[in-house]
Scaffold this motif. Structure first.
Motif, PDB file in Angstrom:
ATOM      1  N   ALA A 256       0.844  -1.210  -0.018  1.00  0.00           N
ATOM      2  CA  ALA A 256       0.062  -0.154  -0.066  1.00  0.00           C
ATOM      3  C   ALA A 256       0.797   1.225  -0.062  1.00  0.00           C
ATOM      4  O   ALA A 256       2.327   1.262   0.287  1.00  0.00           O
ATOM      5  CB  ALA A 256      -0.982   0.125   1.142  1.00  0.00           C
ATOM      6  N   GLN A 257       0.104   2.418  -0.234  1.00  0.00           N
ATOM      7  CA  GLN A 257       0.986   3.606   0.010  1.00  0.00           C
ATOM      8  C   GLN A 257       0.086   4.821   0.840  1.00  0.00           C
ATOM      9  O   GLN A 257      -1.114   4.364   1.074  1.00  0.00           O
ATOM     10  CB  GLN A 257       0.962   4.322  -1.672  1.00  0.00           C
ATOM     11  CG  GLN A 257       1.537   5.555  -1.775  1.00  0.00           C
ATOM     12  CD  GLN A 257       3.006   5.640  -1.300  1.00  0.00           C
ATOM     13  OE1 GLN A 257       3.471   5.440  -0.322  1.00  0.00           O
ATOM     14  NE2 GLN A 257       4.008   5.518  -2.252  1.00  0.00           N
ATOM     15  N   ASN A 258       0.931   5.461   1.461  1.00  0.00           N
ATOM     16  CA  ASN A 258       0.453   6.578   2.345  1.00  0.00           C
ATOM     17  C   ASN A 258       1.045   7.840   2.033  1.00  0.00           C
ATOM     18  O   ASN A 258       2.224   7.942   1.856  1.00  0.00           O
ATOM     19  CB  ASN A 258       0.667   5.841   3.545  1.00  0.00           C
ATOM     20  CG  ASN A 258       0.098   6.657   4.789  1.00  0.00           C
ATOM     21  OD1 ASN A 258       0.344   7.925   4.843  1.00  0.00           O
ATOM     22  ND2 ASN A 258      -0.858   6.092   5.629  1.00  0.00           N
ATOM     23  N   ASP A 259       0.370   9.057   2.326  1.00  0.00           N
ATOM     24  CA  ASP A 259       0.941  10.175   2.167  1.00  0.00           C
ATOM     25  C   ASP A 259       1.337  10.899   3.681  1.00  0.00           C
ATOM     26  O   ASP A 259       1.599  12.146   3.526  1.00  0.00           O
ATOM     27  CB  ASP A 259       0.097  11.038   1.494  1.00  0.00           C
ATOM     28  CG  ASP A 259      -1.405  11.476   2.166  1.00  0.00           C
ATOM     29  OD1 ASP A 259      -1.732  11.081   3.328  1.00  0.00           O
ATOM     30  OD2 ASP A 259      -2.139  12.103   1.506  1.00  0.00           O
ATOM     31  N   GLY A 260       1.515  10.254   4.457  1.00  0.00           N
ATOM     32  CA  GLY A 260       1.829  10.509   5.980  1.00  0.00           C
ATOM     33  C   GLY A 260       0.668  11.334   6.662  1.00  0.00           C
ATOM     34  O   GLY A 260       0.911  11.921   7.637  1.00  0.00           O
ATOM     35  N   THR A 261      -0.520  11.106   6.370  1.00  0.00           N
ATOM     36  CA  THR A 261      -1.615  11.848   6.960  1.00  0.00           C
ATOM     37  C   THR A 261      -2.630  10.858   7.458  1.00  0.00           C
ATOM     38  O   THR A 261      -2.818   9.633   7.115  1.00  0.00           O
ATOM     39  CB  THR A 261      -2.469  12.834   5.872  1.00  0.00           C
ATOM     40  OG1 THR A 261      -2.867  12.125   4.916  1.00  0.00           O
ATOM     41  CG2 THR A 261      -1.430  13.925   5.343  1.00  0.00           C
ATOM     42  N   VAL A 262      -3.315  11.496   8.407  1.00  0.00           N
ATOM     43  CA  VAL A 262      -4.543  10.626   8.798  1.00  0.00           C
ATOM     44  C   VAL A 262      -5.766  10.852   8.272  1.00  0.00           C
ATOM     45  O   VAL A 262      -6.114  12.161   8.110  1.00  0.00           O
ATOM     46  CB  VAL A 262      -4.699  10.846  10.476  1.00  0.00           C
ATOM     47  CG1 VAL A 262      -5.640  10.062  11.209  1.00  0.00           C
ATOM     48  CG2 VAL A 262      -3.352  10.671  11.155  1.00  0.00           C
ATOM     49  N   PHE A 263      -6.612   9.965   8.126  1.00  0.00           N
ATOM     50  CA  PHE A 263      -7.876  10.224   7.415  1.00  0.00           C
ATOM     51  C   PHE A 263      -8.780   9.059   7.928  1.00  0.00           C
ATOM     52  O   PHE A 263      -8.567   7.864   8.503  1.00  0.00           O
ATOM     53  CB  PHE A 263      -7.456   9.660   5.824  1.00  0.00           C
ATOM     54  CG  PHE A 263      -8.864   9.944   4.965  1.00  0.00           C
ATOM     55  CD1 PHE A 263      -9.222  11.065   4.790  1.00  0.00           C
ATOM     56  CD2 PHE A 263      -9.326   8.784   4.357  1.00  0.00           C
ATOM     57  CE1 PHE A 263     -10.433  11.074   3.853  1.00  0.00           C
ATOM     58  CE2 PHE A 263     -10.553   8.805   3.502  1.00  0.00           C
ATOM     59  CZ  PHE A 263     -10.955  10.172   3.400  1.00  0.00           C
ATOM     60  N   ALA A 277      -1.405   3.984  -6.008  1.00  0.00           N
ATOM     61  CA  ALA A 277       0.019   3.230  -6.170  1.00  0.00           C
ATOM     62  C   ALA A 277       1.042   4.379  -6.891  1.00  0.00           C
ATOM     63  O   ALA A 277       2.216   4.470  -6.520  1.00  0.00           O
ATOM     64  CB  ALA A 277       0.161   2.110  -7.077  1.00  0.00           C
ATOM     65  N   THR A 278       0.317   5.262  -7.605  1.00  0.00           N
ATOM     66  CA  THR A 278       1.231   6.043  -8.334  1.00  0.00           C
ATOM     67  C   THR A 278       1.392   7.640  -7.927  1.00  0.00           C
ATOM     68  O   THR A 278       1.752   8.686  -8.522  1.00  0.00           O
ATOM     69  CB  THR A 278       0.551   6.225  -9.872  1.00  0.00           C
ATOM     70  OG1 THR A 278      -0.481   6.654  -9.831  1.00  0.00           O
ATOM     71  CG2 THR A 278       1.172   4.925 -10.562  1.00  0.00           C
ATOM     72  N   ASP A 279       0.648   7.923  -6.505  1.00  0.00           N
ATOM     73  CA  ASP A 279       0.606   9.157  -5.988  1.00  0.00           C
ATOM     74  C   ASP A 279       1.881   9.977  -5.807  1.00  0.00           C
ATOM     75  O   ASP A 279       2.717   9.241  -5.039  1.00  0.00           O
ATOM     76  CB  ASP A 279      -0.309   9.033  -4.547  1.00  0.00           C
ATOM     77  CG  ASP A 279      -0.836  10.203  -4.055  1.00  0.00           C
ATOM     78  OD1 ASP A 279       0.101  11.412  -4.329  1.00  0.00           O
ATOM     79  OD2 ASP A 279      -2.071  10.419  -3.735  1.00  0.00           O
ATOM     80  N   PRO A 280       2.090  11.165  -6.376  1.00  0.00           N
ATOM     81  CA  PRO A 280       3.272  11.660  -6.078  1.00  0.00           C
ATOM     82  C   PRO A 280       3.633  11.933  -4.537  1.00  0.00           C
ATOM     83  O   PRO A 280       4.610  12.429  -4.015  1.00  0.00           O
ATOM     84  CB  PRO A 280       3.308  12.962  -7.093  1.00  0.00           C
ATOM     85  CG  PRO A 280       1.728  12.980  -7.311  1.00  0.00           C
ATOM     86  CD  PRO A 280       1.188  11.842  -7.185  1.00  0.00           C
ATOM     87  N   ASN A 281       2.345  12.134  -3.957  1.00  0.00           N
ATOM     88  CA  ASN A 281       2.649  12.764  -2.535  1.00  0.00           C
ATOM     89  C   ASN A 281       3.023  11.493  -1.399  1.00  0.00           C
ATOM     90  O   ASN A 281       3.136  11.618  -0.181  1.00  0.00           O
ATOM     91  CB  ASN A 281       1.216  13.434  -2.093  1.00  0.00           C
ATOM     92  CG  ASN A 281       1.238  14.647  -2.787  1.00  0.00           C
ATOM     93  OD1 ASN A 281       2.200  15.424  -2.687  1.00  0.00           O
ATOM     94  ND2 ASN A 281      -0.089  14.796  -3.077  1.00  0.00           N
ATOM     95  N   GLY A 282       2.942  10.106  -2.102  1.00  0.00           N
ATOM     96  CA  GLY A 282       3.295   8.875  -1.219  1.00  0.00           C
ATOM     97  C   GLY A 282       4.586   9.105  -0.661  1.00  0.00           C
ATOM     98  O   GLY A 282       5.670   9.556  -1.229  1.00  0.00           O
ATOM     99  N   LYS A 283       4.665   8.717   0.753  1.00  0.00           N
ATOM    100  CA  LYS A 283       5.985   8.654   1.248  1.00  0.00           C
ATOM    101  C   LYS A 283       6.772   7.630   1.275  1.00  0.00           C
ATOM    102  O   LYS A 283       7.930   7.642   1.639  1.00  0.00           O
ATOM    103  CB  LYS A 283       5.730   9.097   2.726  1.00  0.00           C
ATOM    104  CG  LYS A 283       4.727  10.302   3.050  1.00  0.00           C
ATOM    105  CD  LYS A 283       5.303  11.722   2.382  1.00  0.00           C
ATOM    106  CE  LYS A 283       4.543  12.913   2.746  1.00  0.00           C
ATOM    107  NZ  LYS A 283       4.855  14.000   1.891  1.00  0.00           N
TER     108      LYS A 283
END
Length: 354
Positions: A256-263, A277-283
């Motif tokens: 999985a991918q995560n942008d470092g935020t809580v949701f 998977a391709t999110d540029p904000n993914g950490k």
């Protein structure tokens, strides 16, 4: 492209349900999730299977008959897919609720294990576990940490004993929104206290990222506050600390991918934000960081599970119904298998408690 064929690549069907419904977008049907999984293909490679959330409106464990389970097995196998791990619908029986709630919890685990056993007998489920959580909030746990942990451990032990009757293993999901599981250290303490041979950890790369940041349990934060995400060396060392503690327990794994935020959305509040998977904000460097879960301290493959699964909960429906989303996910999982996979099955099959 190399020809590694393990671990098998699975898609999850519960993202069609989690965070959907009341006060959110409508659920996506099981058939739609299944068909989008089947349609995904990258350079001739397709998904090998699906993992199931045994929850309405996809499934109702209270009413599923042997004939229903047989129809499910036939439907999935007709698509040339296997079924892997199952999510037990435990949320109607929060462990930190009443005695009756805890009895309901264990019964939901029993029903999930019974379905899992029947799917194995039908030949469509050669591997996989039954996933659980505490169905209770960290805020409730904090009111009495000792007493709350005792109830979680005792209930998990009961659930393990029931699961053993069906030859199943239980994987506790490491997610910050669940009591007794909201930090990496508390999660290890819970697993150690349960002390059953058929319990382990379900590591989701998006959720475990938040363990590094100390959400819902700041004293167990690993990354420094105001962390600079461009500092890859510090991030990698933090992830090594995390995986060193939890990898030995890990029996189920979500790419999985995560942008470092809580949701949060719908019934799942304050949890990790799954990104595309391709999110540029993914950490995460998904392929590289997956290796810290799939390989041991010496860089050797653990081969601790025969399949890996993509979990993309709470994507908007417009994203989830776009076929390219699933092709991108499959492409990423293929890269993980190319880098960290192998050719032959070497893991104890589902149902064995070794």
């Amino acid at each position: 492209m190399n020809n590694n064929n393990f671990p098998k690549l699975h898609n999850a069907t519960w993202p069609g349900l989690v965070g959907k419904g009341d006060n959110s977008e409508p659920p996506i049907s099981f058939d739609d999730m299944l068909n989008m999984t089947v349609a995904a293909e990258v350079d001739g490679v397709k998904f090998d299977g699906i993992d199931l959330g045994l929850m309405p409106p996809h499934f109702d464990v209270d009413t599923m008959t042997s004939d229903d389970i047989k129809r499910l097995a036939d439907k999935v196998s007709s698509k040339n897919l296997n079924i892997g791990s199952l999510v037990a619908p435990v949320w109607g029986g929060p462990i930190l609720g009443t005695k009756e709630d805890r009895a309901t919890y264990v019964e939901m685990v029993r029903k999930a294990c019974e379905i899992g056993q029947k799917l194995r007998e039908l030949g469509v489920r050669p591997y996989g576990v039954v996933r659980i959580d505490s169905a209770s909030s960290p805020q409730q746990w904090e009111k009495d940490t000792v007493g709350s942990s005792k109830l979680i451990v005792e209930t998990f032990q009961q659930a393990c004993d029931v699961a053993a009757d069906y030859g199943e293993r239980l994987a506790a999901e490491g997610e910050i929104c669940w009591a007794g599981m909201q930090s990496w250290r508390v999660m290890v303490q819970t697993l150690e206290a349960v002390n059953r041979p058929n319990i382990g950890f379900q590591a989701d790369m998006a959720h475990t990222l938040l363990y590094l940041m100390g959400y819902n349990h700041p004293e167990d934060r690993i990354l420094p506050e105001n962390f600079d995400w461009s500092d890859r060396a510090t991030f990698t060392e933090a992830l090594k600390t995390l995986t060193r503690a939890l990898r030995p327990w890990t029996i189920d794994f979500h790419v999985a991918q995560n942008d470092g935020t809580v949701f949060g959305s719908g019934s799942h509040d304050k949890t990790g934000r799954h990104c595309q998977a391709t999110d540029p904000n993914g950490k995460l460097d998904i392929v590289t960081d997956a290796g810290l879960w799939l390989r041991d301290e010496n860089g050797e493959l653990t081969k601790a599970f025969q399949h890996i699964c993509w979990d993309g909960c709470m994507f908007p429906n417009a994203v989830m119904t776009n076929q390219q989303t699933w092709n991108d996910i499959l492409a990423t999982m293929i890269q993980v298998r190319q880098r960290h996979g192998w050719l032959e099955p070497e893991q104890v099959a589902v149902g064995s408690l070794q």
